[in-house]
Design a protein around this motif. Structure first.
Motif, PDB file in Angstrom:
ATOM      1  N   GLN A 202      70.263   0.290  48.168  1.00  0.00           N
ATOM      2  CA  GLN A 202      70.643  -1.014  48.705  1.00  0.00           C
ATOM      3  C   GLN A 202      70.335  -1.101  50.199  1.00  0.00           C
ATOM      4  O   GLN A 202      69.895  -2.140  50.688  1.00  0.00           O
ATOM      5  N   ARG A 203      70.547  -0.016  50.905  1.00  0.00           N
ATOM      6  CA  ARG A 203      70.286  -0.013  52.343  1.00  0.00           C
ATOM      7  C   ARG A 203      68.802  -0.220  52.632  1.00  0.00           C
ATOM      8  O   ARG A 203      68.433  -0.900  53.589  1.00  0.00           O
ATOM      9  N   ILE A 204      67.943   0.375  51.803  1.00  0.00           N
ATOM     10  CA  ILE A 204      66.500   0.223  51.997  1.00  0.00           C
ATOM     11  C   ILE A 204      66.029  -1.154  51.542  1.00  0.00           C
ATOM     12  O   ILE A 204      65.241  -1.812  52.228  1.00  0.00           O
ATOM     13  N   ALA A 205      66.509  -1.607  50.391  1.00  0.00           N
ATOM     14  CA  ALA A 205      65.989  -2.850  49.803  1.00  0.00           C
ATOM     15  C   ALA A 205      66.586  -4.100  50.443  1.00  0.00           C
ATOM     16  O   ALA A 205      65.880  -5.084  50.673  1.00  0.00           O
ATOM     17  N   GLU A 206      67.887  -4.089  50.752  1.00  0.00           N
ATOM     18  CA  GLU A 206      68.562  -5.304  51.205  1.00  0.00           C
ATOM     19  C   GLU A 206      68.921  -5.290  52.683  1.00  0.00           C
ATOM     20  O   GLU A 206      68.701  -6.276  53.389  1.00  0.00           O
ATOM     21  N   ASP A 207      69.484  -4.178  53.154  1.00  0.00           N
ATOM     22  CA  ASP A 207      69.936  -4.151  54.544  1.00  0.00           C
ATOM     23  C   ASP A 207      68.775  -4.260  55.529  1.00  0.00           C
ATOM     24  O   ASP A 207      68.909  -4.894  56.576  1.00  0.00           O
ATOM     25  N   ILE A 208      67.634  -3.643  55.210  1.00  0.00           N
ATOM     26  CA  ILE A 208      66.465  -3.762  56.092  1.00  0.00           C
ATOM     27  C   ILE A 208      65.968  -5.202  56.109  1.00  0.00           C
ATOM     28  O   ILE A 208      65.598  -5.732  57.169  1.00  0.00           O
ATOM     29  N   GLN A 209      65.961  -5.855  54.961  1.00  0.00           N
ATOM     30  CA  GLN A 209      65.527  -7.254  54.906  1.00  0.00           C
ATOM     31  C   GLN A 209      66.415  -8.124  55.793  1.00  0.00           C
ATOM     32  O   GLN A 209      65.922  -8.915  56.610  1.00  0.00           O
TER      33      GLN A 209
ATOM     34  N   LEU B  33      62.374   1.733  66.596  1.00  0.00           N
ATOM     35  CA  LEU B  33      61.472   2.483  65.723  1.00  0.00           C
ATOM     36  C   LEU B  33      60.156   1.731  65.535  1.00  0.00           C
ATOM     37  O   LEU B  33      59.072   2.316  65.589  1.00  0.00           O
ATOM     38  N   TYR B  34      60.258   0.408  65.324  1.00  0.00           N
ATOM     39  CA  TYR B  34      59.042  -0.393  65.101  1.00  0.00           C
ATOM     40  C   TYR B  34      58.448  -0.892  66.408  1.00  0.00           C
ATOM     41  O   TYR B  34      57.227  -0.807  66.608  1.00  0.00           O
ATOM     42  N   TRP B  35      59.312  -1.369  67.311  1.00  0.00           N
ATOM     43  CA  TRP B  35      58.788  -2.036  68.505  1.00  0.00           C
ATOM     44  C   TRP B  35      58.229  -1.064  69.530  1.00  0.00           C
ATOM     45  O   TRP B  35      57.629  -1.477  70.522  1.00  0.00           O
ATOM     46  N   PHE B  36      58.384   0.230  69.300  1.00  0.00           N
ATOM     47  CA  PHE B  36      57.704   1.241  70.105  1.00  0.00           C
ATOM     48  C   PHE B  36      56.588   1.933  69.320  1.00  0.00           C
ATOM     49  O   PHE B  36      56.002   2.897  69.795  1.00  0.00           O
TER      50      PHE B  36
ATOM     51  N   THR C 240      60.616  -0.486  56.205  1.00  0.00           N
ATOM     52  CA  THR C 240      60.874  -0.014  54.842  1.00  0.00           C
ATOM     53  C   THR C 240      60.060   1.235  54.550  1.00  0.00           C
ATOM     54  O   THR C 240      60.586   2.216  54.007  1.00  0.00           O
ATOM     55  N   ASN C 241      58.779   1.209  54.899  1.00  0.00           N
ATOM     56  CA  ASN C 241      57.933   2.391  54.684  1.00  0.00           C
ATOM     57  C   ASN C 241      58.456   3.588  55.481  1.00  0.00           C
ATOM     58  O   ASN C 241      58.443   4.724  54.994  1.00  0.00           O
ATOM     59  N   HIS C 242      58.922   3.340  56.705  1.00  0.00           N
ATOM     60  CA  HIS C 242      59.450   4.419  57.544  1.00  0.00           C
ATOM     61  C   HIS C 242      60.679   5.058  56.898  1.00  0.00           C
ATOM     62  O   HIS C 242      60.782   6.292  56.817  1.00  0.00           O
TER      63      HIS C 242
END
Length: 567
Positions: free
Chosen positions: A138-145, A23-26, A110-112
């Motif tokens: 939790q998935r947005i705040a912690e798992d992405i980190q 998602l990010y690297w493309f 996170t923004n995505h």
């Protein structure tokens, strides 16, 4: 067959990882992070070269001491100290640059996810109808980190492993091929045991730990949000039992993690670490004692051996991070799939409950009407009402009445596009033209001005116009009371429910929608304030639908609909 399952599982893991990573690297914003990655790789290359030369110089000054060669000793010491100082500077820069791609990746991802979570009101579907997606916060705040930080760290570790293997293999092989073979066998066996035996169990334990921690935190947040209700009910004993039960699950799972991560796996690691420091001396001692090698070669070989051992065993030494990454990937991919799935949750539920193969048909038009609408609960288990029809002309008001549970609020949800389980047709304007006022208004985080213009980001309105509107909703001293429009407060806490409902009407006056839907939006107001606000709707020729129980509301509505006997 077992090997095939194992390979499929690993391929599935990498598929899930890449689904999130690409998602990010493309994306178009990746170039700054890519530059940082290449800079980090260059710094790792420089670090490895410095370590190789420093390791050689360390062996030289040990041999010089054994030979009592003063000049060689001081030359080697000087070079060694210079290299160590250079290494310290490079590592400082490496540590600083290392966080650049991690932070850029986390910010974008996170923004995505936030945009996807709020797009098409997916947050409502997930929190209300898809309970299997637990704790999306939790998935947005912690798992992405964890996903971004551990992924970048492991990538750099693997690259560093390759550099270490290339750089130190030649050194070690030139000193002792036998020692090199011992190293490959020993490190390979340790990696296979660690990943093959401990891996699956620790990943599962970490997944459960994150879920149980999220459930416990949700219980605490829920108590905070409903503190007054719990206090009125005197429900402290039941809340204590609930929170203690949730934490007991956290505690028990963490005890299981301690046993497997710290005791069983920790014991294996400590046993494994016994041999590497002494193995070079054991293998090379006969050659040194026979005068075939300088004594400093043992030091040089030991340095190369430990560097290679650490490199080859990097996955095991990062095992705790890897298990956490595996758990995070599972949770993020589940969340990602829910947000990205090609069919909506509505279609999934229709397919799940095959007896009912229809959903409510919604048509956008410049009017508000219902045609032969039958509405079910979202799981199709109960019929709320059947065959309801009405047409609301511009400027008219409709009052919906009925006993509790007959489907009044559910009808409003269907008009808003939140519920689709049923059959019939809803004709309504675009949702942007409708303002919904619930019984308990949402108080956004921000200042008083943000409260009044919500849900819009900006509004072309002067402060004097805002003061006039606050007077219209009978809140003339609100700005003075809190010290200005730009003061930030916890508005759901400092304002009474009646004041919050009047704030909601102020939003209506600022937004000036053509259509308004009110779900007991004046239930906390006295009859006089309620009358003033409804009279505004009548005077401005706003088309509106109300759910309410007071008989005084009837005079503001041209039509009424009683859902009590609609089945």
């Amino acid at each position: 067959m077992n090997l095939k399952k194992y390979l499929n599982k690993k391929l599935n893991f990498f598929h899930k990882f890449w689904a999130i990573a690409q998602l990010y690297w493309f994306s178009k914003e990746k170039w700054g992070a890519i530059f940082s990655i290449f800079l980090l790789l260059a710094l790792l290359q420089l670090t490895t070269q410095i370590n190789v030369v420093a390791n050689t110089q360390q062996g030289n000054f040990v041999s010089a001491l054994a030979d009592k060669d003063t000049q060689r000793f001081w030359t080697s010491i000087g070079i060694f100290i210079g290299l160590r100082i250079s290494l310290a500077v490079v590592r400082v820069w490496y540590t600083y640059v290392r966080f650049k791609p991690i932070l850029a990746w986390r910010l974008w991802l996170t923004n995505h996810f936030i945009e996807k979570y709020l797009n098409k009101r997916s947050f409502y579907e997930i929190n209300t109808l898809k309970k299997e997606i637990d704790n999306p916060d939790q998935r947005i705040a912690e798992d992405i980190q964890g996903f971004t930080e551990v992924s970048v760290s492991i990538f750099l570790d693997l690259f560093n492993t390759c550099l270490q293997v290339v750089a130190f293999s030649g050194v070690l092989w030139s000193i002792s091929p036998t020692l090199m073979i011992f190293l490959i066998i020993y490190a390979g066996a340790g990696t296979l045991i660690s990943i093959g035996f401990f891996g699956k169990r620790l990943v599962n334990i970490n997944v459960e730990q994150q879920k149980k921690e999220g459930d416990f935190r949700f219980g605490l947040v829920r108590l905070r949000e409903n503190a007054e209700s719990v206090a009125f009910y005197r429900g402290e004993a039941q809340e204590i039992n609930l929170l203690q039960s949730l934490f007991k699950r956290v505690f028990n799972n963490f005890q299981n993690w301690i046993m497997w991560q710290q005791v069983y796996f920790g014991a294996f690691m400590r046993a494994y670490d016994i041999i590497p420091p002494i193995l070079p001396a054991l293998v090379l001692a006969p050659n040194v004692l026979a005068g075939e090698l300088e004594v400093g070669k043992i030091t040089e070989a030991a340095g190369a051996f430990m560097a290679l051992n650490g490199a080859l065993y990097v996955l095991v030494r990062r095992f705790e991070s890897l298990t956490g990454l595996g758990a995070g990937i599972e949770r993020l991919f589940e969340f990602y799939s829910c947000l990205e799935q090609p069919e909506t949750g509505i279609q999934h539920r229709v397919r799940q409950y095959k007896t009912f193969d229809t959903i409510v048909n919604t048509v956008e038009d410049n009017c508000l009407a219902i045609q032969n609408l039958t509405l079910y609960t979202p799981n199709y288990q109960r019929v709320l009402f059947e065959d309801i029809s009405f047409t609301l002309k511009p400027g008219q008001g409709l009052l919906i009445k009925g006993t509790s549970g007959c489907g009044k609020s559910s009808l409003l949800r269907a008009i808003a596009g939140l519920w689709h389980s049923g059959k019939g047709t809803i004709i309504r304007p675009k949702l942007e033209e409708i303002l919904f006022l619930p019984q308990r208004p949402y108080m956004v985080l921000g200042n008083l001005r943000n409260q009044l213009i919500y849900p819009q980001l900006t509004v072309d309105i002067t402060d004097d116009e805002i003061y006039h509107i606050l007077q219209q909703v009978n809140l003339p001293n609100l700005v003075e009371r809190f010290g200005g429009l730009d003061v930030e407060k916890d508005w759901s806490d400092v304002l009474s429910l009646g004041e919050q409902q009047r704030i909601a009407f102020a939003r209506l006056m600022i937004t000036k929608p053509k259509y308004v839907i009110l779900d007991e939006a004046t239930s906390a107001l006295d009859i006089e304030n309620e009358g003033n606000l409804y009279q505004y709707l009548v005077d401005t020729h706003t088309t509106f639908i109300s759910v309410g129980h007071r008989p005084t509301l009837s005079k503001y509505h041209q039509m009424s609909l009683d859902l009590t006997n609609s089945l």
